[in-house]
Design an enzyme around this catalytic site. Structure first.
Site, PDB file in Angstrom:
ATOM      1  N   LYS A   1     -11.840 -20.406  28.373  1.00 33.29           N
ATOM      2  CA  LYS A   1     -12.828 -19.461  27.877  1.00 33.29           C
ATOM      3  C   LYS A   1     -13.355 -20.006  26.555  1.00 33.29           C
ATOM      4  O   LYS A   1     -12.654 -20.026  25.550  1.00 33.29           O
ATOM      5  CB  LYS A   1     -12.221 -18.075  27.684  1.00 33.29           C
ATOM      6  CG  LYS A   1     -13.269 -17.070  27.273  1.00 33.29           C
ATOM      7  CD  LYS A   1     -12.781 -15.649  27.421  1.00 33.29           C
ATOM      8  CE  LYS A   1     -13.920 -14.680  27.184  1.00 33.29           C
ATOM      9  NZ  LYS A   1     -14.440 -14.762  25.807  1.00 33.29           N
TER      10      LYS A   1
ATOM     11  N   CYS B   1      15.373 -20.937 -13.633  1.00 30.33           N
ATOM     12  CA  CYS B   1      16.249 -21.371 -14.725  1.00 30.33           C
ATOM     13  C   CYS B   1      15.545 -21.340 -16.084  1.00 30.33           C
ATOM     14  O   CYS B   1      16.157 -21.650 -17.098  1.00 30.33           O
ATOM     15  CB  CYS B   1      16.783 -22.774 -14.459  1.00 30.33           C
ATOM     16  SG  CYS B   1      15.539 -24.063 -14.664  1.00 30.33           S
TER      17      CYS B   1
ATOM     18  N   TYR C   1     -21.204 -21.643  33.819  1.00 32.70           N
ATOM     19  CA  TYR C   1     -20.076 -21.116  34.589  1.00 32.70           C
ATOM     20  C   TYR C   1     -20.459 -20.095  35.658  1.00 32.70           C
ATOM     21  O   TYR C   1     -19.589 -19.584  36.349  1.00 32.70           O
ATOM     22  CB  TYR C   1     -19.014 -20.515  33.669  1.00 32.70           C
ATOM     23  CG  TYR C   1     -19.527 -19.498  32.657  1.00 32.70           C
ATOM     24  CD1 TYR C   1     -20.074 -18.284  33.076  1.00 32.70           C
ATOM     25  CD2 TYR C   1     -19.454 -19.767  31.291  1.00 32.70           C
ATOM     26  CE1 TYR C   1     -20.533 -17.371  32.150  1.00 32.70           C
ATOM     27  CE2 TYR C   1     -19.912 -18.848  30.357  1.00 32.70           C
ATOM     28  CZ  TYR C   1     -20.455 -17.655  30.799  1.00 32.70           C
ATOM     29  OH  TYR C   1     -20.913 -16.752  29.881  1.00 32.70           O
TER      30      TYR C   1
ATOM     31  N   LYS D   1      -6.516 -13.828  27.274  1.00 30.38           N
ATOM     32  CA  LYS D   1      -6.746 -14.292  25.907  1.00 30.38           C
ATOM     33  C   LYS D   1      -5.509 -14.962  25.322  1.00 30.38           C
ATOM     34  O   LYS D   1      -4.385 -14.537  25.595  1.00 30.38           O
ATOM     35  CB  LYS D   1      -7.120 -13.106  25.012  1.00 30.38           C
ATOM     36  CG  LYS D   1      -8.457 -12.468  25.347  1.00 30.38           C
ATOM     37  CD  LYS D   1      -9.580 -13.447  25.126  1.00 30.38           C
ATOM     38  CE  LYS D   1     -10.887 -12.828  24.707  1.00 30.38           C
ATOM     39  NZ  LYS D   1     -10.970 -12.060  23.538  1.00 30.38           N
TER      40      LYS D   1
ATOM     41  N   CYS E   1      10.235 -22.208 -15.448  1.00 28.25           N
ATOM     42  CA  CYS E   1      10.790 -22.092 -14.103  1.00 28.25           C
ATOM     43  C   CYS E   1      11.235 -20.647 -13.858  1.00 28.25           C
ATOM     44  O   CYS E   1      11.976 -20.089 -14.672  1.00 28.25           O
ATOM     45  CB  CYS E   1      11.977 -23.041 -13.947  1.00 28.25           C
ATOM     46  SG  CYS E   1      12.910 -22.770 -12.420  1.00 28.25           S
TER      47      CYS E   1
ATOM     48  N   LEU F   1     -16.288  -9.665  30.367  1.00 24.87           N
ATOM     49  CA  LEU F   1     -15.074  -9.839  31.170  1.00 24.87           C
ATOM     50  C   LEU F   1     -14.011  -8.883  30.674  1.00 24.87           C
ATOM     51  O   LEU F   1     -13.920  -8.611  29.477  1.00 24.87           O
ATOM     52  CB  LEU F   1     -14.551 -11.270  31.022  1.00 24.87           C
ATOM     53  CG  LEU F   1     -15.418 -12.381  31.605  1.00 24.87           C
ATOM     54  CD1 LEU F   1     -14.899 -13.736  31.165  1.00 24.87           C
ATOM     55  CD2 LEU F   1     -15.450 -12.296  33.119  1.00 24.87           C
TER      56      LEU F   1
ATOM     57  N   GLU G   1     -10.590 -21.574  34.313  1.00 25.93           N
ATOM     58  CA  GLU G   1     -11.314 -22.448  33.383  1.00 25.93           C
ATOM     59  C   GLU G   1     -11.080 -21.957  31.960  1.00 25.93           C
ATOM     60  O   GLU G   1     -10.697 -20.806  31.755  1.00 25.93           O
ATOM     61  CB  GLU G   1     -12.812 -22.471  33.710  1.00 25.93           C
ATOM     62  CG  GLU G   1     -13.469 -21.103  33.574  1.00 25.93           C
ATOM     63  CD  GLU G   1     -14.900 -21.043  34.113  1.00 25.93           C
ATOM     64  OE1 GLU G   1     -15.373 -22.028  34.686  1.00 25.93           O
ATOM     65  OE2 GLU G   1     -15.525 -19.986  33.959  1.00 25.93           O
TER      66      GLU G   1
ATOM     67  N   CYS H   1      19.235 -26.412 -12.845  1.00 22.90           N
ATOM     68  CA  CYS H   1      18.480 -25.299 -12.260  1.00 22.90           C
ATOM     69  C   CYS H   1      19.157 -24.871 -10.958  1.00 22.90           C
ATOM     70  O   CYS H   1      19.301 -25.675 -10.031  1.00 22.90           O
ATOM     71  CB  CYS H   1      17.036 -25.721 -11.979  1.00 22.90           C
ATOM     72  SG  CYS H   1      16.096 -24.453 -11.096  1.00 22.90           S
TER      73      CYS H   1
ATOM     74  N   CYS I   1       9.753 -28.027 -12.134  1.00 20.87           N
ATOM     75  CA  CYS I   1      10.745 -27.513 -13.071  1.00 20.87           C
ATOM     76  C   CYS I   1      11.500 -28.715 -13.626  1.00 20.87           C
ATOM     77  O   CYS I   1      11.913 -29.598 -12.880  1.00 20.87           O
ATOM     78  CB  CYS I   1      11.692 -26.573 -12.329  1.00 20.87           C
ATOM     79  SG  CYS I   1      13.297 -26.368 -13.117  1.00 20.87           S
TER      80      CYS I   1
ATOM     81  N   ASP J   1     -15.363 -20.556  23.149  1.00 25.76           N
ATOM     82  CA  ASP J   1     -15.656 -19.639  22.054  1.00 25.76           C
ATOM     83  C   ASP J   1     -17.033 -19.973  21.489  1.00 25.76           C
ATOM     84  O   ASP J   1     -17.180 -20.678  20.504  1.00 25.76           O
ATOM     85  CB  ASP J   1     -14.575 -19.785  20.977  1.00 25.76           C
ATOM     86  CG  ASP J   1     -14.403 -18.507  20.194  1.00 25.76           C
ATOM     87  OD1 ASP J   1     -15.099 -17.523  20.510  1.00 25.76           O
ATOM     88  OD2 ASP J   1     -13.581 -18.492  19.276  1.00 25.76           O
TER      89      ASP J   1
HETATM   90  O1  JCF Z   1     -16.271 -19.418  28.628  1.00 27.38           O
HETATM   91  C1  JCF Z   1     -16.639 -18.290  28.545  1.00 27.38           C
HETATM   92  N1  JCF Z   1     -16.771 -17.730  27.380  1.00 27.38           N
HETATM   93  C2  JCF Z   1     -16.948 -17.515  29.791  1.00 27.38           C
HETATM   94  C3  JCF Z   1     -17.544 -16.254  29.727  1.00 27.38           C
HETATM   95  C4  JCF Z   1     -16.637 -18.084  31.031  1.00 27.38           C
HETATM   96  C5  JCF Z   1     -16.924 -17.384  32.194  1.00 27.38           C
HETATM   97  O2  JCF Z   1     -16.639 -17.919  33.370  1.00 27.38           O
HETATM   98  C6  JCF Z   1     -17.543 -16.102  32.164  1.00 27.38           C
HETATM   99  C7  JCF Z   1     -17.852 -15.555  30.904  1.00 27.38           C
HETATM  100  C8  JCF Z   1     -18.454 -14.299  30.879  1.00 27.38           C
HETATM  101  C9  JCF Z   1     -18.729 -13.651  32.077  1.00 27.38           C
HETATM  102  N2  JCF Z   1     -17.823 -15.453  33.320  1.00 27.38           N
HETATM  103  C10 JCF Z   1     -18.427 -14.236  33.284  1.00 27.38           C
HETATM  104  C11 JCF Z   1     -18.702 -13.575  34.537  1.00 27.38           C
END
Ligand code: JCF
Length: 674
Positions: free
Chosen positions: A116, A411, A225, A314, A408, A83, A114, A432, A426, A118
């Protein structure tokens, strides 16, 4: 005679798959884990007696076969895209402008937004509804075959519900929810094994196991997704309908997805998610916007590796690396000697961080932070930044472990660290300058004597020059003393003198808090004031009957000992005398409970508050005279609902009782602060 067994086995498989879906797909389990395990045991027993009935989609077959020697390469029929990223609102606006221009429309576009996640991207191919193959993203064109491992993830159905397309390739993110991650690390630590740095690495490490039994034991989740190859299904018109279809087929889809209008809708979603981020059950590093209409997605197409119809917005990174320039020791109001790391400034969690507290010497030792070290700094939400760990591989040669100062730094009095305590102090007390300065700042604070205009810089200068040695000296300040300070004009000096004058008329709880008795916060100060009514009664109790102090609600033996010791010290008695002489007065504290602002009101707490513990909320409310109860009734004044509230919230709604969220509670407490 396997007719009955055949039916029971089929029923058990359906039921187990149903509970997997409730648990992972809908986040709404219907049965306790023990009952689920019982179903699995029964199925295993039946299959043991009738091995001819075992099929690969049976939940007992999630882990099957021997560990493999290596992962085979898989070419993705439809490439797995990455992305484009946006780091600012402006970049999101530019994304929308480009999309609208290409589509030749002026109407605001609709998006599916939605979180993202990790984790790591995985693709899963279902043929005739059965999980056939799963692969990692790899370079987007070619990944690794991790079918055996993905089968071991209970969140991933082995068989889809009826009406799934003949061929369905779904894409999604495999990740490890935080609770599971923490448990995994606790267990690893208990066994003396290496822990995972973060949930993402833990998920990746769990999926890249040659032995799927290990993957099976890891708390993994998957949210789908998008799609790869599909046949035997007419695509719907919208991204949201596509996700709904995946859900209908039994695939797990993140419940946080929302349709939003235009770029403003996107940005609003981004901010909401940013606020909720710290309370989610899993880590996210941003949000994803996708153009809702699939026809538009097709028209927008791709630019090299990323779709033109999707964007990852991000969040500021919560962790960053930087170098420790120095480790210094700060002396606080109570003499606590606190290590502070001075860092090369680093942008993390949306702000530039150049100082970070290391809390105490034990923590410095535990993390073994040294001058010159490269460290990972974390700042999540509004939480104060912290050093997560040292990157030892980057430690320069010839460094020394940090030692606790013997004296200290301000002081030069002796520093003592009582055995078993984390905090070193101290021993200089009021002699102090650092302790003096902090004590005076505290005395002047908004919740203490509330002396407007007496900020950190002014106090520092007054203490440095020796003009003010004790809080009582403040009341002897004249215009001449103040005007000679840096950045202090005639006007502000006059204002400060007026503020000092106003502050003399105070209340007993404020005065008690202002004195800076160890462990006596505003709530305890109020409790002491309420119990003793006047300062002399409290001092008398401290002198003659220290055991009475412990009888104050909310005061335990430690606090009582601090109160006792405070009033036993001659310099503190002298301070109180001088304050009285200077004209500081307070009315006897007559607040019988009935006079308190929330007297007669009953509150009920449910769920978790982000910024305070339940005890703190309870204490703050009862300090204002409110009663905190465990059950909701018609008489309840407010229900305070935090994250993940329970049935009390439902009951409150049923009885039409006003509900406060955390911000509402804070507002209410703030409004009634003395
Ligand atoms: O949650 C994600 N890391 C995430 C990655 C969500 C998405 O809807 C994504 C993606 C990576 C590519 N959609 C695409 C097309």
């Amino acid at each position: 005679m396997s007719g009955g067994a055949r039916e029971r086995i089929a029923a058990l498989r359906t039921e187990i798959a149903h509970h997997d879906e409730r648990y992972y797909g809908l986040d709404d389990p219907q049965i306790p884990d023990a009952d689920y395990d019982q179903l699995l045991r029964e199925l295993r027993a039946l299959e043991g007696a009738h091995p001819e009935l075992i099929t690969p989609d049976s939940p007992t077959q999630r882990v099957a076969g021997a560990p493999s020697a290596a992962f085979e390469a898989v070419v993705h029929e439809v490439p797995m895209l990455s992305l484009d990223n946006a780091f600012s609102d402006e970049e999101v606006r530019a994304f929308e402008r480009r999309a609208a221009e290409r589509l030749g429309t002026d109407e605001p576009l609709e998006y599916l937004a939605e979180p993202k996640l990790d984790g790591l991207a995985v693709t899963a191919i279902y043929r005739a509804g059965l999980l056939e193959r799963a692969a990692t993203r790899g370079d987007g064109f070619k990944g690794e075959d991790v079918t055996a491992n993905v089968r071991a993830i209970r969140a991933v159905p082995l068989r889809l519900h009826a009406k799934a397309p003949a061929l369905l390739e779904v894409r999604g993110e495999v990740f490890m929810p935080l609770q599971g991650f923490e448990r995994l690390n606790r267990e690893a630590e208990a066994r003396g094994e290496k822990t995972f740095v973060n949930p993402r690495n833990a998920a990746a490490g769990s999926l890249r196991q040659l032995d799927p039994r290990i993957t099976a034991a890891r708390p993994l989740q998957m949210y789908c997704y998008g799609l790869g190859s599909v046949s035997g299904w007419d695509l719907p018109e919208r991204q949201s309908e596509l996700l709904e279809a995946l859900r209908q087929w039994g695939l797990p889809v993140c419940p946080e997805g929302r349709r939003v209008q235009g770029v403003e809708g996107c940005l609003q979603y981004y901010r909401q998610m940013g606020e909720r981020r710290a309370h989610l059950a899993y880590q996210i590093d941003g949000v994803v916007y996708k153009v809702e209409r699939l026809a538009y997605q097709t028209r927008l197409g791709f630019l090299s590796r990323a779709p033109r119809w999707a964007l990852a917005h991000k969040f500021p990174a919560e962790e960053a690396m930087t170098r420790v320039r120095a480790i210094e020791w700060q002396v606080g109001r109570t003499g606590a000697v606190t290590p502070v790391a001075r860092l090369e400034p680093v942008f993390v969690g949306g702000v530039t961080v150049s100082n970070v507290t290391l809390h105490n010497f034990d923590e410095v030792q535990r993390k073994d932070v040294r001058v010159g070290d490269t460290v990972v700094v974390r700042r999540a939400g509004d939480v104060i930044p912290e050093v997560v760990r040292v990157i030892e591989a980057r430690r320069p040669p010839h460094t020394d472990a940090v030692a606790l100062p013997q004296r200290c730094p301000v002081c030069h009095s002796e520093v003592l660290k009582p055995a078993g305590e984390a905090v070193a102090r101290c021993t200089g007390g009021f002699s102090c300058p650092a302790q003096r300065q902090e004590a005076i700042r505290h005395f002047a604070g908004r919740l203490a004597m509330d002396i407007e205009g007496l900020g950190e810089k002014v106090v520092a200068q007054l203490v440095e020059r020796g003009t003010v040695r004790s809080p009582a000296d403040l009341y002897g300040l004249g215009a001449a003393d103040l005007q000679s300070l840096e950045r202090m004009g005639e006007k502000s000096a006059a204002n400060l003198i007026a503020a000092l004058g106003r502050s003399k008329q105070t209340t007993l709880p404020r005065l008690l808090y202002a004195l800076g008795i160890r462990e006596v916060g505003e709530a305890t100060a109020l409790a002491l004031a309420r119990h003793f009514g006047d300062l002399d009664a409290l001092i008398e109790a401290a002198d003659e009957h220290p055991e009475q102090i412990e009888q104050v609600a909310e005061v335990g033996p430690v606090v009582a000992a601090h109160v006792h010791a405070f009033f036993a010290a001659p310099e503190h008695r002298a301070l109180i005398g001088r304050l009285r002489e200077a004209g500081v007065t307070w009315a006897p504290f007559a607040a019988r409970p009935a006079d308190l602002p929330l007297a007669g009101q009953t509150f009920v707490l449910t769920g978790t508050l982000a910024g305070m513990t339940r005890e703190q909320a309870q204490e703050a409310l009862s300090a204002l005279g409110a009663k905190v109860s465990g059950t909701v009734s018609k008489k309840t004044r407010y229900v305070v609902a935090g994250e993940a509230p329970g049935s009390k919230l439902t009951k409150a709604r049923a009885l039409a009782i006003p509900i406060l969220d955390e911000a509402g509670l804070r507002q209410l407490l703030e409004a009634h602060r003395r």
